[in-house]
Scaffold this motif. Sequence first.
Motif, PDB file in Angstrom:
ATOM      1  N   TYR A  49      46.157  27.918  14.455  1.00 62.30           N
ATOM      2  CA  TYR A  49      46.316  27.824  13.005  1.00 62.30           C
ATOM      3  C   TYR A  49      44.991  27.420  12.380  1.00 62.30           C
ATOM      4  CZ  TYR A  49      51.284  28.270  13.824  1.00 62.30           C
ATOM      5  OH  TYR A  49      52.516  28.756  14.208  1.00 62.30           O
ATOM      6  N   PRO A  55      49.160  32.260  11.724  1.00 60.60           N
ATOM      7  CA  PRO A  55      48.230  31.912  12.797  1.00 60.60           C
ATOM      8  C   PRO A  55      47.458  33.126  13.289  1.00 60.60           C
ATOM      9  CG  PRO A  55      50.473  32.029  13.633  1.00 60.60           C
ATOM     10  CD  PRO A  55      50.568  32.165  12.143  1.00 60.60           C
ATOM     11  N   GLY A 192      53.759  25.897  12.869  1.00 62.64           N
ATOM     12  CA  GLY A 192      52.486  25.377  12.387  1.00 62.64           C
ATOM     13  C   GLY A 192      52.535  23.924  11.984  1.00 62.64           C
TER      14      GLY A 192
END
Length: 278
Positions: A49, A55, A192
Amino acid sequence: MCRWLAYSGSPVMLEDLLYKPANSLIVQSKHSTLGVESVNGDGFGIGWYGRGATPGIVHSMEPAWNDRNLRELSAQTATGRFFAHVRASTGTPIQQTNCHPFRHDKWLWMHNGAIANFHSVKRDLVMAVDPSLYPEIEGSTDSEVFFFLALTFGLEQNPRLAVARAVSLIEETGRRHGIPFPLQMTVATTDGNTTWAFRYSSERLSRSLFRSTEISTLRHQYPDNPVLHELSDDARLIVSEPFGDLRGAWQEIPESSCVTVQGGEAEVHDFAPTPERP
């Protein structure tokens, strides 16, 4: 089968965890001590990320120990959350689209293990994937189908329940085809912000999985270890096998459990297949 790691914490250089530890993931790609296979050379992948909404991912069919691009990238990239995976194929082709981690929007997913006799159950499982998600399946692995089943069952809303329902479907389908132990898995997934890791198998003899203990305690215990001083107090690692032999550095994740990591907090919960309600 495979080896993987999931990291979260303050930004670190990828090479600090991929290359520098005594039993780093790169070492495990050549000489795994706890895996089914010693060599995991059928490709690799990393997902991390950064500044974007989704990502980044890099996949390669090369053995991780022999890829110059991975060495260069890892020496120049810092991130606060990343997945890394070295692959040992269970029968599907060696190609980039079969390398982990897999991605959907902001989600990453990686798997060590196998859906037993996947060729026998593949059609039934793929047909259970939500039609709107089906076009995103790029490769031919059981692991990617598993991911899209979890998405179908609501991974983005409730990861633990979604994975439990996907596992239930896989086991039900396998046993309908006469397969006594349909699934072997350690799985990691993240949006994330939070990471979920699962250890489970139909025969209750799951592949190895460990989590790091508190970094501040380890730093005090091993003041001369340089890697520990690169990590923040809230840093957490989940790995297929420990990076070294530091006493007290690693805790085995129990059989049939899920670990949830958010910030510096890690919670362990029991995990079991859960049939979808009619």
